[in-house]
Motif scaffolding. Structure first.
Motif, PDB file in Angstrom:
ATOM      1  N   PHE A 115      44.245  26.059  50.126  1.00 36.02           N
ATOM      2  CA  PHE A 115      43.572  26.304  48.846  1.00 36.02           C
ATOM      3  C   PHE A 115      42.216  26.985  49.076  1.00 36.02           C
ATOM      4  O   PHE A 115      41.847  27.932  48.360  1.00 36.02           O
ATOM      5  N   GLU A 116      41.474  26.495  50.052  1.00 41.28           N
ATOM      6  CA  GLU A 116      40.149  27.093  50.318  1.00 41.28           C
ATOM      7  C   GLU A 116      40.274  28.551  50.765  1.00 41.28           C
ATOM      8  O   GLU A 116      39.467  29.411  50.364  1.00 41.28           O
ATOM      9  N   ARG A 117      41.293  28.824  51.604  1.00 44.27           N
ATOM     10  CA  ARG A 117      41.497  30.216  52.023  1.00 44.27           C
ATOM     11  C   ARG A 117      41.867  31.096  50.835  1.00 44.27           C
ATOM     12  O   ARG A 117      41.396  32.233  50.691  1.00 44.27           O
ATOM     13  N   ALA A 118      42.693  30.570  49.941  1.00 52.26           N
ATOM     14  CA  ALA A 118      43.067  31.338  48.751  1.00 52.26           C
ATOM     15  C   ALA A 118      41.869  31.559  47.845  1.00 52.26           C
ATOM     16  O   ALA A 118      41.727  32.619  47.216  1.00 52.26           O
ATOM     17  N   GLN A 119      40.970  30.578  47.781  1.00 55.10           N
ATOM     18  CA  GLN A 119      39.785  30.717  46.942  1.00 55.10           C
ATOM     19  C   GLN A 119      38.850  31.805  47.498  1.00 55.10           C
ATOM     20  O   GLN A 119      38.233  32.563  46.724  1.00 55.10           O
ATOM     21  N   VAL A 120      38.768  31.876  48.822  1.00 55.59           N
ATOM     22  CA  VAL A 120      37.963  32.959  49.435  1.00 55.59           C
ATOM     23  C   VAL A 120      38.541  34.315  49.073  1.00 55.59           C
ATOM     24  O   VAL A 120      37.814  35.284  48.763  1.00 55.59           O
ATOM     25  N   GLY A 121      39.879  34.407  49.071  1.00 57.45           N
ATOM     26  CA  GLY A 121      40.517  35.658  48.675  1.00 57.45           C
ATOM     27  C   GLY A 121      40.229  36.010  47.237  1.00 57.45           C
ATOM     28  O   GLY A 121      40.078  37.198  46.878  1.00 57.45           O
ATOM     29  N   VAL A 122      40.128  35.004  46.380  1.00 58.83           N
ATOM     30  CA  VAL A 122      39.803  35.253  44.971  1.00 58.83           C
ATOM     31  C   VAL A 122      38.391  35.817  44.845  1.00 58.83           C
ATOM     32  O   VAL A 122      38.149  36.787  44.093  1.00 58.83           O
ATOM     33  N   ASP A 123      37.466  35.199  45.561  1.00 63.37           N
ATOM     34  CA  ASP A 123      36.080  35.672  45.486  1.00 63.37           C
ATOM     35  C   ASP A 123      35.965  37.128  45.967  1.00 63.37           C
ATOM     36  O   ASP A 123      35.259  37.963  45.350  1.00 63.37           O
ATOM     37  N   LEU A 124      36.661  37.443  47.059  1.00 67.06           N
ATOM     38  CA  LEU A 124      36.614  38.811  47.581  1.00 67.06           C
ATOM     39  C   LEU A 124      37.237  39.804  46.604  1.00 67.06           C
ATOM     40  O   LEU A 124      36.686  40.895  46.348  1.00 67.06           O
ATOM     41  N   ASN A 152      44.662  43.014  41.742  1.00 68.24           N
ATOM     42  CA  ASN A 152      44.492  42.256  42.977  1.00 68.24           C
ATOM     43  C   ASN A 152      43.691  40.980  42.750  1.00 68.24           C
ATOM     44  O   ASN A 152      43.984  39.921  43.319  1.00 68.24           O
ATOM     45  N   TRP A 153      42.709  41.081  41.891  1.00 72.40           N
ATOM     46  CA  TRP A 153      41.889  39.899  41.597  1.00 72.40           C
ATOM     47  C   TRP A 153      42.727  38.827  40.895  1.00 72.40           C
ATOM     48  O   TRP A 153      42.693  37.652  41.258  1.00 72.40           O
ATOM     49  N   ARG A 154      43.475  39.270  39.846  1.00 74.04           N
ATOM     50  CA  ARG A 154      44.304  38.301  39.111  1.00 74.04           C
ATOM     51  C   ARG A 154      45.360  37.675  40.021  1.00 74.04           C
ATOM     52  O   ARG A 154      45.661  36.473  39.930  1.00 74.04           O
ATOM     53  N   SER A 155      45.960  38.459  40.912  1.00 77.43           N
ATOM     54  CA  SER A 155      46.977  37.932  41.819  1.00 77.43           C
ATOM     55  C   SER A 155      46.388  36.905  42.774  1.00 77.43           C
ATOM     56  O   SER A 155      46.984  35.844  43.029  1.00 77.43           O
ATOM     57  N   ALA A 156      45.219  37.213  43.297  1.00 74.38           N
ATOM     58  CA  ALA A 156      44.554  36.263  44.200  1.00 74.38           C
ATOM     59  C   ALA A 156      44.220  34.963  43.483  1.00 74.38           C
ATOM     60  O   ALA A 156      44.320  33.853  44.046  1.00 74.38           O
ATOM     61  N   GLN A 157      43.838  35.090  42.197  1.00 71.69           N
ATOM     62  CA  GLN A 157      43.534  33.886  41.419  1.00 71.69           C
ATOM     63  C   GLN A 157      44.776  33.029  41.234  1.00 71.69           C
ATOM     64  O   GLN A 157      44.730  31.793  41.312  1.00 71.69           O
ATOM     65  N   GLY A 158      45.932  33.683  40.993  1.00 73.56           N
ATOM     66  CA  GLY A 158      47.175  32.928  40.849  1.00 73.56           C
ATOM     67  C   GLY A 158      47.559  32.197  42.126  1.00 73.56           C
ATOM     68  O   GLY A 158      47.997  31.026  42.095  1.00 73.56           O
ATOM     69  N   LEU A 159      47.395  32.871  43.283  1.00 73.12           N
ATOM     70  CA  LEU A 159      47.697  32.217  44.554  1.00 73.12           C
ATOM     71  C   LEU A 159      46.768  31.035  44.801  1.00 73.12           C
ATOM     72  O   LEU A 159      47.187  29.992  45.321  1.00 73.12           O
ATOM     73  N   ALA A 160      45.524  31.171  44.422  1.00 73.01           N
ATOM     74  CA  ALA A 160      44.581  30.069  44.587  1.00 73.01           C
ATOM     75  C   ALA A 160      44.965  28.878  43.712  1.00 73.01           C
ATOM     76  O   ALA A 160      44.862  27.710  44.137  1.00 73.01           O
ATOM     77  N   ASN A 161      45.387  29.159  42.483  1.00 72.01           N
ATOM     78  CA  ASN A 161      45.810  28.071  41.594  1.00 72.01           C
ATOM     79  C   ASN A 161      47.021  27.320  42.176  1.00 72.01           C
ATOM     80  O   ASN A 161      47.105  26.082  42.115  1.00 72.01           O
ATOM     81  N   ALA A 162      47.974  28.105  42.739  1.00 69.51           N
ATOM     82  CA  ALA A 162      49.151  27.471  43.341  1.00 69.51           C
ATOM     83  C   ALA A 162      48.748  26.625  44.547  1.00 69.51           C
ATOM     84  O   ALA A 162      49.258  25.508  44.745  1.00 69.51           O
ATOM     85  N   ALA A 163      47.814  27.116  45.358  1.00 72.17           N
ATOM     86  CA  ALA A 163      47.364  26.359  46.521  1.00 72.17           C
ATOM     87  C   ALA A 163      46.641  25.088  46.104  1.00 72.17           C
ATOM     88  O   ALA A 163      46.774  24.034  46.736  1.00 72.17           O
ATOM     89  N   ARG A 164      45.868  25.177  44.987  1.00 68.45           N
ATOM     90  CA  ARG A 164      45.195  23.975  44.479  1.00 68.45           C
ATOM     91  C   ARG A 164      46.229  22.932  44.026  1.00 68.45           C
ATOM     92  O   ARG A 164      46.065  21.724  44.289  1.00 68.45           O
ATOM     93  N   ALA A 165      47.279  23.377  43.356  1.00 66.35           N
ATOM     94  CA  ALA A 165      48.316  22.446  42.892  1.00 66.35           C
ATOM     95  C   ALA A 165      49.002  21.757  44.069  1.00 66.35           C
ATOM     96  O   ALA A 165      49.289  20.550  44.040  1.00 66.35           O
ATOM     97  N   GLN A 166      49.265  22.530  45.136  1.00 67.18           N
ATOM     98  CA  GLN A 166      49.874  21.935  46.322  1.00 67.18           C
ATOM     99  C   GLN A 166      48.966  20.878  46.943  1.00 67.18           C
ATOM    100  O   GLN A 166      49.424  19.801  47.358  1.00 67.18           O
TER     101      GLN A 166
END
Length: 323
Positions: A115-124, A152-166
């Motif tokens: 989740f943290e790695r996905a959140q970094v991708g969202v910020d970038l 790309n930003w919206r996609s990264a946000q979706g991946l972060a949300n999925a990682a948070r749920a996991q």
């Protein structure tokens, strides 16, 4: 004195009748004697499962108590089922414990790291979009580039949300429904284990009653089928007497009546009995007809009577005489 000849036979018959009457008065006929038989409660004991007899712990004539061990049976089938049930119970218990414990700490940390790695991708991706959007507003880049950066930003946000749920699911553990299903499965297997335990307990046959071993039909090494009696136990304290009585004598043996009887096998010991029941025997057991050409057949009744006190030494089959 000379008597008329026709009076001589009459006088002779009279004298003979008087003589017979006098003899009967002096020696009255012996009273009628009835013969009954002692009985006692017998219990046939049989195993619930098929197996080979490996040990006998009683012998005929031995006194046993309720719950006393009679014999042991070897049943390889029961042993195999016990192994299967035990292994299934262990597996079901492990599944239930896993559902209860939830994810391991390592799994929770791994999910949190994803989740943290996905959140970094969202910020970038967000920062990249902001720069492209500024250039787009200044007219330095085409709208397509701006749209790609936003996607790309919206996609990264979706991946972060999925990682948070996991990560949240890993911390929360298994669902309550999954835990309930695992517990139910464990309980079901535990019931199967109890069933096999009950079958294994039957390999040690115990007496359900107290008494004396009257018959022992089993032998060591023999195969004992399920439901076939292997021993007969008689309770000598639960005694009664059976007596066959003609219906014209039944009034004397009505239910509740008491009478005296003797047991020849016990030195003609006198015993007081009380009638507790009677029933008519089948037609083939009727007594002779009252008359040869008319009248009715005398039915036979079986009378059951119990001694007022237990008879020491009395055994089933002993004769009982009733006058």
């Amino acid at each position: 004195m000379n008597l008329p000849k026709f009076l001589v036979p009459a006088i002779a018959v009279t004298v003979l009748g008087v003589g017979v009457y006098a003899m009967l008065q002096h020696n009255p006929p012996a009273p009628e004697q009835l013969q009954g038989m002692m009985e006692a409660r017998e219990t046939d004991i049989a195993p619930k499962l098929t197996g080979r007899v490996i040990e006998l712990l009683v012998q005929e004539g031995q006194r046993i108590e309720k719950g006393g061990l009679i014999l042991r049976i070897d049943s390889p089938e029961v042993a195999a089922k016990m192994t299967q049930a035990s292994n299934a119970a262990a597996a079901a218990a492990a599944v239930a414990q896993k559902a209860k414990n939830g994810a391991r700490p390592e799994e929770i940390r791994m999910a949190q790291a994803n989740f943290e790695r996905a959140q970094v991708g969202v910020d970038l991706a967000r920062k990249s979009f902001e720069r492209v959007d500024g250039l787009y507003k200044e007219g330095l880049v085409a709208a397509q580039k701006r749209d790609e950066a936003e996607a790309n930003w919206r996609s990264a946000q979706g991946l972060a949300n999925a990682a948070r749920a996991q990560a949240d699911m890993a911390r929360a553990g298994a669902r309550s429904e999954d835990q309930a299903a695992a517990n139910a499965q464990a309980a079901q297997v535990a019931g199967a284990v109890q069933e096999v335990e009950a079958a294994r307990a039957e390999t040690e046959l115990k007496s359900p009653v107290a008494g004396e071993v009257a018959k022992l039909l089993a032998k060591v090494g023999e195969l004992s089928p399920a439901g076939v009696p292997v021993i007969t136990v008689v309770d000598l304290a639960d005694q009664w007497m059976l007596l066959n009585v003609r219906e014209d004598q039944l009034k004397r043996f009505a239910v509740g009546q008491e009478f005296d009887a003797t047991l020849p096998a016990l030195s003609y010991q006198a015993v007081r009995f009380k009638v507790v029941g009677s029933q008519a025997l089948p037609d083939f057991a009727t007594w002779r007809a009252t008359r040869n050409n008319q009248g009715y057949d005398l039915r036979t009744f079986e009378v059951k009577a119990q001694p007022l006190k237990p008879i020491a030494g009395a055994r089933p089959g002993m004769s009982v005489l009733v006058k």
